[in-house]
Write a protein that holds these residues in place. Structure first.
Motif: not given
Length: 142
Positions: A71-77
């Motif tokens: 669940d970190t992809r959106d935050l990292v992008v």
């Protein structure tokens, strides 16, 4: 080009320290006492902005492993996009500061009071733009 993702935290902290420390020094430089404050702030802006390019590069290199966490992809992008925006803001602020320095130098050499007023006005714009950039830097870090 080598992968510098492992150095992202160190590079980013250098950017944050340079640009956040430089902002109040920049505004204190308008008091002209002590005289070293203005050049010191300009150097911090230059160093922080150049380091922001390294921070974006190291962040781009580091995003692969960070995105693999659940669940970190959106935050990292989103963080990566904000980092690029912050870098671009400070690149613009640096260009404005260089223009202000060149204008102030010409005013000093020619003794032109209108150029001196224009240089001071441009430095106020730089200070405001730097404050906007500092807010964006905070949002990126957040």
């Amino acid at each position: 080009m080598p992968n510098v993702g492992a150095f992202h935290p160190q590079v980013v902290h250098f950017v944050v320290a340079s640009l956040f420390l430089g902002l109040p020094i920049y505004w204190l430089g308008f008091l002209r006492k002590p005289a070293f404050l203005r050049p010191m702030a300009s150097v911090l802006l230059l160093v922080g902005t150049v380091a922001s390019f390294a921070a974006v590069k190291s962040g781009t290199d580091a995003h692969g492993p960070a995105e693999r966490l659940p669940d970190t992809r959106d935050l990292v992008v989103h963080h990566e996009e904000l980092g690029q925006l912050t870098r671009n803001i400070f690149a613009g602020v640096l260009l404005l500061e260089l223009a202000a320095l060149a204008l102030a130098r010409r005013a000093a050499l020619e003794g032109a009071p209108t150029r001196r007023v224009a240089a001071t006005s441009l430095r106020v714009v730089v200070g405001v733009a730097w404050a906007v950039g500092a807010f964006q830097l905070f949002e990126t870090a957040e």
